[in-house]
Design a protein around this motif. Structure first.
Motif, PDB file in Angstrom:
ATOM      1  N   LYS A   1      57.534  67.755  -2.036  1.00 23.36           N
ATOM      2  CA  LYS A   1      56.772  66.507  -2.120  1.00 23.36           C
ATOM      3  C   LYS A   1      55.613  67.109  -1.197  1.00 23.36           C
ATOM      4  O   LYS A   1      54.047  65.850  -1.115  1.00 23.36           O
ATOM      5  CB  LYS A   1      57.893  65.435  -0.667  1.00 23.36           C
ATOM      6  CG  LYS A   1      58.986  65.691  -1.610  1.00 23.36           C
ATOM      7  CD  LYS A   1      59.829  64.614  -0.458  1.00 23.36           C
ATOM      8  CE  LYS A   1      60.678  64.538  -1.792  1.00 23.36           C
ATOM      9  NZ  LYS A   1      61.893  63.506  -0.581  1.00 23.36           N
TER      10      LYS A   1
ATOM     11  N   ASN B   1      56.899  58.749  -0.301  1.00 20.49           N
ATOM     12  CA  ASN B   1      57.603  57.672  -1.356  1.00 20.49           C
ATOM     13  C   ASN B   1      58.944  58.068  -0.864  1.00 20.49           C
ATOM     14  O   ASN B   1      59.981  57.863  -1.369  1.00 20.49           O
ATOM     15  CB  ASN B   1      57.834  58.978  -2.412  1.00 20.49           C
ATOM     16  CG  ASN B   1      56.375  58.493  -3.314  1.00 20.49           C
ATOM     17  OD1 ASN B   1      56.164  57.245  -3.397  1.00 20.49           O
ATOM     18  ND2 ASN B   1      55.516  59.708  -4.316  1.00 20.49           N
TER      19      ASN B   1
ATOM     20  N   ASN C   1      57.308  61.032 -12.289  1.00 26.66           N
ATOM     21  CA  ASN C   1      56.940  62.874 -11.685  1.00 26.66           C
ATOM     22  C   ASN C   1      58.081  63.200 -12.023  1.00 26.66           C
ATOM     23  O   ASN C   1      59.105  63.103 -12.561  1.00 26.66           O
ATOM     24  CB  ASN C   1      57.113  62.975 -10.242  1.00 26.66           C
ATOM     25  CG  ASN C   1      55.896  61.429  -9.783  1.00 26.66           C
ATOM     26  OD1 ASN C   1      54.895  61.679 -10.599  1.00 26.66           O
ATOM     27  ND2 ASN C   1      56.352  61.156  -8.691  1.00 26.66           N
TER      28      ASN C   1
ATOM     29  N   ARG D   1      59.078  68.147 -11.430  1.00 27.71           N
ATOM     30  CA  ARG D   1      59.097  69.176 -10.984  1.00 27.71           C
ATOM     31  C   ARG D   1      59.675  70.144 -11.910  1.00 27.71           C
ATOM     32  O   ARG D   1      60.930  70.032 -12.240  1.00 27.71           O
ATOM     33  CB  ARG D   1      59.362  68.727  -9.411  1.00 27.71           C
ATOM     34  CG  ARG D   1      58.934  68.203  -8.520  1.00 27.71           C
ATOM     35  CD  ARG D   1      57.438  67.675  -8.313  1.00 27.71           C
ATOM     36  NE  ARG D   1      56.092  67.232  -6.927  1.00 27.71           N
ATOM     37  CZ  ARG D   1      56.015  66.314  -7.500  1.00 27.71           C
ATOM     38  NH1 ARG D   1      55.391  65.688  -8.647  1.00 27.71           N
ATOM     39  NH2 ARG D   1      55.202  65.617  -6.284  1.00 27.71           N
TER      40      ARG D   1
ATOM     41  N   LYS E   1      54.256  70.890 -10.871  1.00 29.11           N
ATOM     42  CA  LYS E   1      53.840  70.260 -10.608  1.00 29.11           C
ATOM     43  C   LYS E   1      53.184  68.502 -11.935  1.00 29.11           C
ATOM     44  O   LYS E   1      52.304  68.436 -12.051  1.00 29.11           O
ATOM     45  CB  LYS E   1      53.503  69.454  -9.089  1.00 29.11           C
ATOM     46  CG  LYS E   1      54.231  70.412  -8.412  1.00 29.11           C
ATOM     47  CD  LYS E   1      53.338  69.877  -6.877  1.00 29.11           C
ATOM     48  CE  LYS E   1      53.597  68.737  -6.741  1.00 29.11           C
ATOM     49  NZ  LYS E   1      53.296  68.678  -5.076  1.00 29.11           N
TER      50      LYS E   1
ATOM     51  N   ASP F   1      52.391  64.894 -12.791  1.00 26.98           N
ATOM     52  CA  ASP F   1      52.366  63.814 -10.997  1.00 26.98           C
ATOM     53  C   ASP F   1      52.042  62.893 -12.692  1.00 26.98           C
ATOM     54  O   ASP F   1      50.758  63.199 -13.370  1.00 26.98           O
ATOM     55  CB  ASP F   1      52.015  64.170 -10.167  1.00 26.98           C
ATOM     56  CG  ASP F   1      52.239  64.376  -9.205  1.00 26.98           C
ATOM     57  OD1 ASP F   1      53.371  63.871  -8.742  1.00 26.98           O
ATOM     58  OD2 ASP F   1      51.666  65.549  -8.489  1.00 26.98           O
ATOM     59  N   ASN F   2      52.711  61.761 -12.383  1.00 30.86           N
ATOM     60  CA  ASN F   2      51.966  60.450 -13.174  1.00 30.86           C
ATOM     61  C   ASN F   2      52.275  60.723 -14.732  1.00 30.86           C
ATOM     62  O   ASN F   2      50.990  60.597 -15.423  1.00 30.86           O
ATOM     63  CB  ASN F   2      50.905  59.758 -12.730  1.00 30.86           C
ATOM     64  CG  ASN F   2      50.791  58.104 -13.292  1.00 30.86           C
ATOM     65  OD1 ASN F   2      51.235  58.029 -13.816  1.00 30.86           O
ATOM     66  ND2 ASN F   2      49.581  57.893 -12.454  1.00 30.86           N
TER      67      ASN F   2
END
Length: 713
Positions: free
Chosen positions: A95, A106, A658, A660, A678, A680-681
């Motif tokens: 995170k 978040n 997202n 991971r 990772k 993201d988006n």
């Protein structure tokens, strides 16, 4: 400036953005609460009919104990009577963002101010600025981040070992003004033990595509006999970041590049009954200020009215000087901070006292805002702070601590945007925290008294305030693995120097601010009720709260000119009501699913809305593990925010996905390492942050891929 000022809309913010409709999430929240309460009832029936089976299941799935350092008495999360969030280990790695606000954004009940890539501060339960206190191992971080959202928090998540967020009685010992909450960042800069093999450390490297960013961090602790030495450092570099598809201003946020570096060295003497250590930390950062609007240069006030340009009323500042600035590009913040820390703990010093803890520091903070290669404004903060906690042995079954803290802050701003005159703030506080268990019941109480003097150097004004605060909380383990908690708090928040004495133009937020030296202290009355299940295949926590703040200090907009707002700090009663929760279900030994959500409604006594209020959110999570692999997918829906203040625009909602994945292994010498990826988006969604002053000028980052490696030794 205070973050509670009204929403400013720079000229670039006038670009139209779409406002897709989103479903009202209140039925979803009600359904989640109903599900949690019904599951508790079903579990009670199940445990009543088959106690042996239920107990066995609980025993095998109980969450691991996590100690909360900021609790004051080092309690575990399960023992807390107040809401608490703790990030550590792999969860913190996954995170972690480039800033503290981004790292926590978040978590249930927590969002972020988001000022491009360089600055982002936590917003807790709709409150920000001075109402959220940020600590480093219990000591206040002395920077300029509470003054304005374009000022970065001097705290590096990449070097943090644990991040804690708490509210209620425990938060009270760190300052009554933290009526939103307390964020405590733990690190290893001052060792508290000598490594068993003489040394230990960690190295991490990572790179990403969203902003062509790269970062590295290294820490090492070595010791012999009673001495231990710790060294750590990190560096990060990122270009302008790309946004989601469909933005009318391009595919990158101009001026969002950021570069920062920092490091510390600490030495400790460690004995059988405690330790004492010193550390020196230096932090540097250089980042752009997107959305900076030069068309307001020269604007001033006539009474409570704005006047921009020439006195003939026809010149609005669009002269050659402004066009020159446009060619110079986005302004840049060049920040430097040095801090000296003292940490000490003496266990069992004499009869009746279990420990004495000392935290102290001296900070030299400075940042320049550079435009066209020249310094336009300089900010300086010279501060020192000290706190002493004395933990006593049980007295009639009660354990706790009594403490004292004092701090002095000398703040100054010089140059074009010196909207606050030089000030000196002296503050002191005394506090008491006590707790006791009565079987399945736990009780916690806290008292605090604060007094403060704020001196304005230019005007020669002095404003003195003092306030009392108290909090009482309790928890009831009404069945194995279940906890019901409640607490009430009455707290005072004393006005800041900026709220009292601000007067001037602040182009980063497109505001002209007028302080009010006659401001009185705020009085917050908060009630929080929570239910949690901490063991079994299904675990959850839900909290509902209501916070009524008398004499709430906010920036009241009294005039507006082409997006520039004239703010006068005023007071009236404000009410915050909200809910936050999370639930997780273990399908089998490898798979879990979960959901999170939060909402907050806030309004002033006259019926108007609080500016930049955090929108409603709901998130879903699926996590799995097999062999050495770990994976997690998260989808979060952020509702359109249409409950806006005067001069504020609505913000469309969005959904973001997202993912991971990480691989964990152990070297031949027994030390662990991991590789993580990772994404993201993933759908490259264009997303605007309603809690940001520059939401239209700096949307969130679009699709990005990050690859990292961590090795312990």
């Amino acid at each position: 400036m205070g973050f509670h000022a009204q929403q400013a809309q720079p000229l670039v913010a006038r670009t139209a953005i779409s406002k897709p409709q989103a479903r009202d999430l209140r039925p979803v929240a009600a359904a989640v609460i109903g599900l949690l309460l019904s599951s508790a009832a079903l579990a009670q029936n199940a445990e009543g009919s088959t106690p042996a089976t239920a107990t066995a299941t609980t025993a095998t799935t109980t969450l691991p104990e996590v100690t909360v350092s900021a609790s004051g008495t080092n309690r575990t999360v399960d023992d807390m009577t107040t809401p608490v969030t703790v990030l550590q280990g792999d969860e913190l790695v996954q995170k972690r963002g480039a800033s503290l606000g981004e790292t926590l954004a978040n978590e249930p009940g927590i969002q972020a101010t988001h000022f491009g890539a360089g600055a982002s501060r936590p917003v807790i339960r709709g409150m920000d600025g001075a109402r959220v206190k940020v600590l480093n191992d219990g000591a206040v971080i002395q920077d300029a981040s509470t003054i304005s959202p374009d000022h970065a928090v001097v705290s590096e998540p990449m070097l943090a070992t644990q991040i804690e967020v708490l509210r209620g009685p425990s938060a009270l010992i760190y300052g009554a003004g933290a009526i939103g909450g307390v964020v405590n960042v733990l690190d290893n800069k001052i060792p508290t033990k000598v490594p068993e093999k003489g040394y230990e450390g960690q190295v991490e490297v990572r790179a990403g595509t969203g902003a062509n960013d790269a970062a590295t961090a290294l820490s090492l602790t070595a010791g012999s006999g009673p001495f231990a030495l710790h060294m750590e450092g990190m560096a990060r570099n990122a270009d302008d970041y790309r946004v989601g598809s469909g933005w009318g201003l391009g595919n990158k946020v101009d001026g969002s590049r950021a570069r920062n570096a920092g490091g510390s060295i600490g030495l400790s003497w460690i004995g059988d009954s405690g330790y004492v250590g010193l550390a020196y930390t230096r932090t540097q950062a250089r980042y752009g200020l997107p959305g900076h609007n030069h068309s307001f240069e020269g604007c001033h006030t006539h009474g409570l009215h704005l006047h921009c340009g020439g006195h003939d009323g026809h010149d609005h500042g669009d002269d050659d000087h402004d066009h020159d600035h446009e060619e110079e590009g986005v302004p840049v913040v060049d920040m430097h901070s040095e801090r000296y820390d003292l940490r000490s703990e003496w266990r069992q010093p004499f009869a009746g006292v279990s420990a004495i803890r000392v935290r102290g520091g001296v900070t030299r903070y400075h940042h320049d805002e550079i435009e066209g290669g020249e310094i336009s404004t300089s900010f300086k903060n010279r501060a020192h702070d000290m706190r002493v906690d004395v933990l006593h042995e049980p007295i009639a079954g009660w354990t706790g601590l009594v403490g004292f803290e004092a701090a002095q802050r000398r703040f100054s701003a010089t140059g074009e945007e010196a909207y606050v005159q030089p000030t000196r703030t002296q503050s002191q506080g005394v506090y008491l925290l006590e707790e006791r268990r009565f079987g399945d019941f736990g009780v916690e109480a806290a008292l605090r008294h604060d007094w403060q003097s704020v001196y304005a150097n230019d005007d020669g004004l002095v404003r003195k305030h003092k306030g009392n605060s108290l909090s009482l909380g309790g928890s009831w383990r009404f069945m194995p693995g279940y906890r019901l908690s409640a607490h009430v708090t009455s707290a005072s928040r004393l006005p800041t120097a900026e709220e009292l004495y601000a007067r001037g133009l602040h182009m980063a937020t497109s505001t002209y601010e007028l302080g009010n030296p006659d401001l009185r202290k705020e009085r917050s009355g908060n009630i929080d009720i929570g239910i949690a299940r901490t063991a079994g295949d299904t675990t959850y926590s839900v909290n509902v709260y209501r916070n009524r703040v008398n004499n709430y200090i906010y920036g009241r907009t009294v005039d507006e000119h082409d997006g520039l707002q004239l703010l006068q700090y005023a007071q009236q009663t404000a009410t915050f009501t909200g809910l936050e929760g999370q639930i997780q279900h273990r399908i089998d030994a490898n798979w879990t699913v979960g959901a999170t959500g939060d909402l907050v409604h806030a309004k002033l006594e006259d019926g108007s809305k609080i500016p930049r209020l955090a929108p409603v959110r709901v998130g879903l999570r699926v996590a799995g593990k097999w062999a050495n692999w770990r994976s997690e997918a998260q989808w979060q829906l952020v509702k359109r925010q249409n409950k806006v203040a005067d001069y504020e625009t609505e913000t469309p909602g969005y959904g973001m996905l997202n993912w991971r994945v990480s691989y964990h292994q152990t070297s031949s010498d027994g030390t662990p390492w991991q590789v993580y990826l990772k994404l993201d988006n993933l759908t490259n969604k264009l997303a605007y942050v309603h809690t940001s002053f520059i939401k239209n000028a700096a949307p969130l980052q679009g699709r990005a891929v990050s690859l990292g490696f961590i090795k312990q030794f």
